[in-house]
Design a protein around this motif. Structure first.
Motif, PDB file in Angstrom:
ATOM      1  N   ALA A  70      15.119  75.054  40.778  1.00  0.00           N
ATOM      2  CA  ALA A  70      15.149  75.720  39.475  1.00  0.00           C
ATOM      3  C   ALA A  70      15.467  77.205  39.584  1.00  0.00           C
ATOM      4  N   GLU A  71      15.133  77.819  40.729  1.00  0.00           N
ATOM      5  CA  GLU A  71      15.418  79.244  40.928  1.00  0.00           C
ATOM      6  C   GLU A  71      16.795  79.475  41.550  1.00  0.00           C
ATOM      7  N   GLY A  72      17.550  78.400  41.782  1.00  0.00           N
ATOM      8  CA  GLY A  72      18.860  78.529  42.394  1.00  0.00           C
ATOM      9  C   GLY A  72      18.817  78.619  43.907  1.00  0.00           C
ATOM     10  N   HIS A  73      17.652  78.329  44.507  1.00  0.00           N
ATOM     11  CA  HIS A  73      17.529  78.378  45.959  1.00  0.00           C
ATOM     12  C   HIS A  73      18.000  77.059  46.568  1.00  0.00           C
ATOM     13  N   PRO A  74      18.709  77.095  47.677  1.00  0.00           N
ATOM     14  CA  PRO A  74      19.215  75.847  48.272  1.00  0.00           C
ATOM     15  C   PRO A  74      18.101  75.022  48.882  1.00  0.00           C
ATOM     16  N   ASP A  75      18.308  73.724  48.873  1.00  0.00           N
ATOM     17  CA  ASP A  75      17.375  72.776  49.475  1.00  0.00           C
ATOM     18  C   ASP A  75      18.218  71.671  50.112  1.00  0.00           C
ATOM     19  N   LEU A  76      17.692  71.052  51.160  1.00  0.00           N
ATOM     20  CA  LEU A  76      18.443  69.961  51.786  1.00  0.00           C
ATOM     21  C   LEU A  76      17.500  68.992  52.462  1.00  0.00           C
ATOM     22  N   ARG A  77      18.037  67.800  52.732  1.00  0.00           N
ATOM     23  CA  ARG A  77      17.302  66.740  53.413  1.00  0.00           C
ATOM     24  C   ARG A  77      18.311  65.733  53.945  1.00  0.00           C
ATOM     25  N   THR A  78      17.845  64.871  54.853  1.00  0.00           N
ATOM     26  CA  THR A  78      18.696  63.834  55.428  1.00  0.00           C
ATOM     27  C   THR A  78      18.350  62.506  54.790  1.00  0.00           C
ATOM     28  N   LEU A  79      19.348  61.762  54.382  1.00  0.00           N
ATOM     29  CA  LEU A  79      19.148  60.443  53.788  1.00  0.00           C
ATOM     30  C   LEU A  79      20.345  59.566  54.109  1.00  0.00           C
ATOM     31  N   MET A  80      20.329  58.334  53.603  1.00  0.00           N
ATOM     32  CA  MET A  80      21.363  57.363  53.968  1.00  0.00           C
ATOM     33  C   MET A  80      22.434  57.236  52.900  1.00  0.00           C
ATOM     34  N   LEU A  81      23.659  57.068  53.355  1.00  0.00           N
ATOM     35  CA  LEU A  81      24.779  56.758  52.479  1.00  0.00           C
ATOM     36  C   LEU A  81      24.685  55.294  52.063  1.00  0.00           C
TER      37      LEU A  81
END
Length: 228
Positions: A70-81
């Motif tokens: 919501a603040e425009g900060h990046p986030d990431l994670r690993t998941l499956m296609l």
């Protein structure tokens, strides 16, 4: 007995020594001629994925999903296609999870695939669309019992009071998944990243990496090379 306090400087140096000793692409890398690449990115992705599997790449179907909060900060994670077709690159998660809430507020994302067995990366960027409930249910029910049980547990990204609490919830979810393989999870949602940019990166031992970027226009795809 003397209490010896670890030297943080020695520990840091040991980490750096270990880090700098690691090799990059200590394998024979494949050739890639961007001039012979297809006009659209999907066939090339399919071909590279198959080649990654043939090369013995572990878990080639895993990818990094990047969103913003919501603040425009990046986030990431690993998941499956879950699929890659003419609509885009597919994945699924709970709409109530952190990434689900982020996508609801900012429906754009980036995906990253890394296949070190061949020194290759693929990056995908574009808007994200949530699939219809029927498609999301079908996505869930073609997966394993364990995947259904995990979805039934729910509460992804919420604070967990104790591991024992998770164990009880997981045991109950496994029992239900085995007894009701068609059980519904209303928050489970399949998403599609509609590609606007797709970049293919082929590593080179002499660092003359090849970067081929596809950019979508209204009617076709434009291809261009990038400096590494």
């Amino acid at each position: 007995m003397t209490d010896v306090t670890p030297d943080p400087h020695s520990a840091q140096q040991a980490f750096r020594d270990l880090l700098h000793a690691q090799r990059v692409w200590d394998v024979e890398l494949p050739a890639f001629d961007p001039a012979a690449a297809p006009r659209t990115p999907l066939p090339l992705f399919h071909a590279w994925f198959a080649e990654a599997v043939a090369a013995g790449q572990a878990e080639p179907h895993t990818m990094t999903l990047a969103t913003v909060d919501a603040e425009g900060h990046p986030d990431l994670r690993t998941l499956m296609l879950h699929d890659a077709d003419d609509r885009g690159w597919h994945f699924a998660t709970h709409a109530t999870s952190a990434k689900g809430r982020q996508l609801a507020a900012h429906p754009h994302a980036a995906l990253g695939f890394y296949w070190p067995a061949q020194g290759r990366q693929v990056r995908v960027r574009g808007p994200v669309t949530a699939c219809a409930p029927a498609e999301s249910r079908a996505d869930l029910h073609v997966r394993s019992t364990g995947a259904l049980a995990s979805a039934l547990v729910g509460r992804q990204s919420e604070v967990l009071g104790s591991h024992e609490e998770l164990r009880r919830a997981s045991d109950a979810a496994w029992e239900r998944a085995q007894a009701e393989p068609e059980a519904d999870v209303s928050s489970w949602t399949r998403y599609v990243v509609e590609p606007r940019e797709v970049e293919f990166f082929q590593g080179d031992a002499r660092r003359r990496h090849i970067r081929l970027r596809y950019r979508a226009s209204e009617t076709t795809w434009e291809r261009e090379l990038l400096w590494p």
